[in-house]
Enzyme design. Sequence first.
Site, PDB file in Angstrom:
ATOM      1  N   SER A  87      36.615  40.611  34.331  1.00 58.80           N
ATOM      2  CA  SER A  87      35.580  39.797  33.678  1.00 58.80           C
ATOM      3  C   SER A  87      34.754  40.657  32.715  1.00 58.80           C
ATOM      4  CB  SER A  87      34.638  39.210  34.732  1.00 58.80           C
ATOM      5  OG  SER A  87      35.353  38.557  35.738  1.00 58.80           O
ATOM      6  N   GLU A 140      41.749  34.489  33.007  1.00 60.53           N
ATOM      7  CA  GLU A 140      41.166  34.335  31.654  1.00 60.53           C
ATOM      8  C   GLU A 140      39.746  33.784  31.668  1.00 60.53           C
ATOM      9  OE1 GLU A 140      43.880  32.508  28.847  1.00 60.53           O
ATOM     10  OE2 GLU A 140      45.580  33.291  29.960  1.00 60.53           O
ATOM     11  N   ARG A 163      56.851   7.227  52.614  1.00 60.21           N
ATOM     12  CA  ARG A 163      56.623   7.680  53.987  1.00 60.21           C
ATOM     13  C   ARG A 163      55.933   6.572  54.805  1.00 60.21           C
ATOM     14  NH1 ARG A 163      58.030  11.652  57.648  1.00 60.21           N
ATOM     15  NH2 ARG A 163      56.313  12.061  59.077  1.00 60.21           N
TER      16      ARG A 163
HETATM   17  C1  LIG Z   1      48.447  35.261  37.613  1.00 59.47           C
HETATM   18  C2  LIG Z   1      47.550  36.101  36.742  1.00 59.47           C
HETATM   19  C3  LIG Z   1      47.936  36.392  35.446  1.00 59.47           C
HETATM   20  C4  LIG Z   1      47.136  37.234  34.651  1.00 59.47           C
HETATM   21  N1  LIG Z   1      47.579  37.561  33.397  1.00 59.47           N
HETATM   22  C5  LIG Z   1      46.902  38.476  32.671  1.00 59.47           C
HETATM   23  C6  LIG Z   1      47.408  38.922  31.405  1.00 59.47           C
HETATM   24  O1  LIG Z   1      48.448  38.444  30.926  1.00 59.47           O
HETATM   25  N2  LIG Z   1      46.716  39.870  30.734  1.00 59.47           N
HETATM   26  C7  LIG Z   1      45.569  40.402  31.238  1.00 59.47           C
HETATM   27  O2  LIG Z   1      45.007  41.271  30.594  1.00 59.47           O
HETATM   28  N3  LIG Z   1      45.054  39.990  32.418  1.00 59.47           N
HETATM   29  C8  LIG Z   1      45.692  39.047  33.148  1.00 59.47           C
HETATM   30  N4  LIG Z   1      45.211  38.635  34.369  1.00 59.47           N
HETATM   31  C9  LIG Z   1      43.963  39.208  34.869  1.00 59.47           C
HETATM   32  C10 LIG Z   1      42.825  38.194  34.790  1.00 59.47           C
HETATM   33  O3  LIG Z   1      42.467  37.983  33.455  1.00 59.47           O
HETATM   34  C11 LIG Z   1      41.663  38.716  35.650  1.00 59.47           C
HETATM   35  O4  LIG Z   1      42.101  38.666  37.001  1.00 59.47           O
HETATM   36  C12 LIG Z   1      40.416  37.876  35.472  1.00 59.47           C
HETATM   37  O5  LIG Z   1      39.893  38.042  34.171  1.00 59.47           O
HETATM   38  C13 LIG Z   1      39.324  38.253  36.486  1.00 59.47           C
HETATM   39  O6  LIG Z   1      39.121  39.625  36.514  1.00 59.47           O
HETATM   40  P1  LIG Z   1      39.191  40.434  37.895  1.00 59.47           P
HETATM   41  O7  LIG Z   1      40.373  39.947  38.655  1.00 59.47           O
HETATM   42  O8  LIG Z   1      39.136  41.879  37.557  1.00 59.47           O
HETATM   43  O9  LIG Z   1      37.917  40.003  38.689  1.00 59.47           O
HETATM   44  P2  LIG Z   1      36.428  40.653  38.562  1.00 59.47           P
HETATM   45  O10 LIG Z   1      36.007  40.652  37.157  1.00 59.47           O
HETATM   46  O11 LIG Z   1      36.423  41.946  39.293  1.00 59.47           O
HETATM   47  O12 LIG Z   1      35.592  39.591  39.368  1.00 59.47           O
HETATM   48  C14 LIG Z   1      35.552  39.556  40.796  1.00 59.47           C
HETATM   49  C15 LIG Z   1      34.614  38.434  41.222  1.00 59.47           C
HETATM   50  O13 LIG Z   1      33.280  38.699  40.740  1.00 59.47           O
HETATM   51  C16 LIG Z   1      32.830  37.634  39.927  1.00 59.47           C
HETATM   52  N5  LIG Z   1      32.006  38.133  38.827  1.00 59.47           N
HETATM   53  C17 LIG Z   1      32.249  39.187  38.023  1.00 59.47           C
HETATM   54  N6  LIG Z   1      31.283  39.320  37.105  1.00 59.47           N
HETATM   55  C18 LIG Z   1      30.400  38.315  37.319  1.00 59.47           C
HETATM   56  C19 LIG Z   1      29.190  37.901  36.698  1.00 59.47           C
HETATM   57  N7  LIG Z   1      28.681  38.526  35.635  1.00 59.47           N
HETATM   58  N8  LIG Z   1      28.555  36.810  37.185  1.00 59.47           N
HETATM   59  C20 LIG Z   1      29.060  36.136  38.249  1.00 59.47           C
HETATM   60  N9  LIG Z   1      30.198  36.480  38.876  1.00 59.47           N
HETATM   61  C21 LIG Z   1      30.867  37.555  38.420  1.00 59.47           C
HETATM   62  C22 LIG Z   1      34.109  36.973  39.397  1.00 59.47           C
HETATM   63  O14 LIG Z   1      33.879  35.636  38.973  1.00 59.47           O
HETATM   64  C23 LIG Z   1      35.003  37.069  40.623  1.00 59.47           C
HETATM   65  O15 LIG Z   1      34.706  36.053  41.520  1.00 59.47           O
HETATM   66  C24 LIG Z   1      45.941  37.761  35.157  1.00 59.47           C
HETATM   67  C25 LIG Z   1      45.530  37.405  36.451  1.00 59.47           C
HETATM   68  C26 LIG Z   1      46.322  36.589  37.236  1.00 59.47           C
HETATM   69  C27 LIG Z   1      45.869  36.248  38.632  1.00 59.47           C
END
Ligand SMILES: Cc1cc2nc3c(=O)[nH]c(=O)nc-3n(C[C@H](O)[C@H](O)[C@H](O)COP(=O)(O)OP(=O)(O)OC[C@H]3O[C@@H](n4cnc5c(N)ncnc54)[C@H](O)[C@@H]3O)c2cc1C
Length: 397
Positions: free
Chosen positions: A133, A365, A269
């Site tokens: 994020s 995303e 069903r």
């Molecule tokens: C199936 C899949 C495909 C993907 N494909 C791609 C891809 O092609 N390219 C790519 O680059 N990435 C990809 N991703 C990564 C995806 O974009 C990230 O998982 C997503 O952006 C969230 O980031 P994170 O998992 O690091 O979570 P984090 O950012 O670590 O967040 C963890 C938690 O904290 C919360 N949080 C964080 N900051 C805040 C805030 N300021 N306020 C409130 N809550 C907050 C989040 O909402 C979440 O609940 C993919 C992910 C999945 C699951």
Amino acid sequence: MDYELSPEQAKMQRDIDAFCRSEIAPRAGILDACPRSEVGRRMKENLKTLARAGWFEPGHKENSLDLVEVYLAGEAVAKACPSTCLSARASAFLCAGGIRTFGTDAQKSAYLPPLLRAEQIGAFAWSEPQAGSDVQAIASTARKDGASWRISGRKDIVVNAPIADVILVLAYHDAQAGAEGDMSIFIVEKGAAGLTISDPLETMGMRGAPISTVTLQNCEASGILGDIPGEGYVQHRSMLNMGCIGVAALCVGVGTACMEISNAYAKERTAFGKRIGMYQEVGFKLADMFTYNDLGRMLALKAAWAINTNDPEAPVLAACAKLFASEAATRIAGWGMQIFAGHGYLAGSHMERLYRDARFGEICEGTSEMQRSLIARTELDRFLQAGQADSGSAFVA
Ligand SMILES: Cc1cc2nc3c(=O)[nH]c(=O)nc-3n(C[C@H](O)[C@H](O)[C@H](O)COP(=O)(O)OP(=O)(O)OC[C@H]3O[C@@H](n4cnc5c(N)ncnc54)[C@H](O)[C@@H]3O)c2cc1C
């Protein structure tokens, strides 16, 4: 106010829907269950099947993207196979769409024709082990080496990376990482020295989409998207904002698929001598599924139209659409699972696959939390501005 699609849009929707039902849907379960070592080859075949029929093209206009077309195509593909939609949009939208929107003429002519024929596959890599994020926290950097750029960093979840020929990579372009204006999107080609792609990762849902980690060690980039350093942050935000429409389409597609199979199951069903759909408790679930899904579709099409017409409300509408459609998909899949009950819970059932796939939308995303933050910020700005206007007029009075 006219809610109708144009005759061309309606025809496109019918045609792609019919094509995906016959050519893509029958492979969805196979893709989900196949060994990780086969997932790339199988998905590539699916993408070529789609592209050969012209279904990588919707949305691609001369110098821009038509988000209504992107939505219509996305929903139809997702309904047939959510993983294929995820993989297709990573290539045709996130990568090719990024090049279409921000690339130079030379980049467009070099990359778009093979990408839109699926002779080459694209990916977009921004998130990292410590930064999803919070994009500004990425650690990847690029340094200038004569006329070219060399990138070092690690991107940990990248759709299509195992089969990608072209990867857009977000990185800072100097060691003083931190400022938005120091980011660029670099174009990295398959086989570049210093580029390592991991084996496909195991995921809970969307298992048909090949996903892996990308490691760049002093890896040579072929160029900067648009050839202007420092535009990467804005380009990334813009792609993810437009991307809300495609994710919403994916979620509505999953929701529609859940509805179709739940509806059919409720008709067939029986329990206690009646078809289960005749019980109000089941009928109400079907009603809620339809209502939530239709609302998601309406929000997404309105946001798509707002982007197409450069409406200043477009970013917040797109965030609302992604937020609602993704949370709706999770709920709809939950209701579907409840209707199928034990038979939905069995591994390998359609319902079980869709239930796993649906959960993806709220995470990817821009998580639901990030969408809510954007909507709240926008609303708060309006609220403050309205407050200032009110107090101003009171003062004058
Ligand atoms: C199936 C899949 C495909 C993907 N494909 C791609 C891809 O092609 N390219 C790519 O680059 N990435 C990809 N991703 C990564 C995806 O974009 C990230 O998982 C997503 O952006 C969230 O980031 P994170 O998992 O690091 O979570 P984090 O950012 O670590 O967040 C963890 C938690 O904290 C919360 N949080 C964080 N900051 C805040 C805030 N300021 N306020 C409130 N809550 C907050 C989040 O909402 C979440 O609940 C993919 C992910 C999945 C699951």
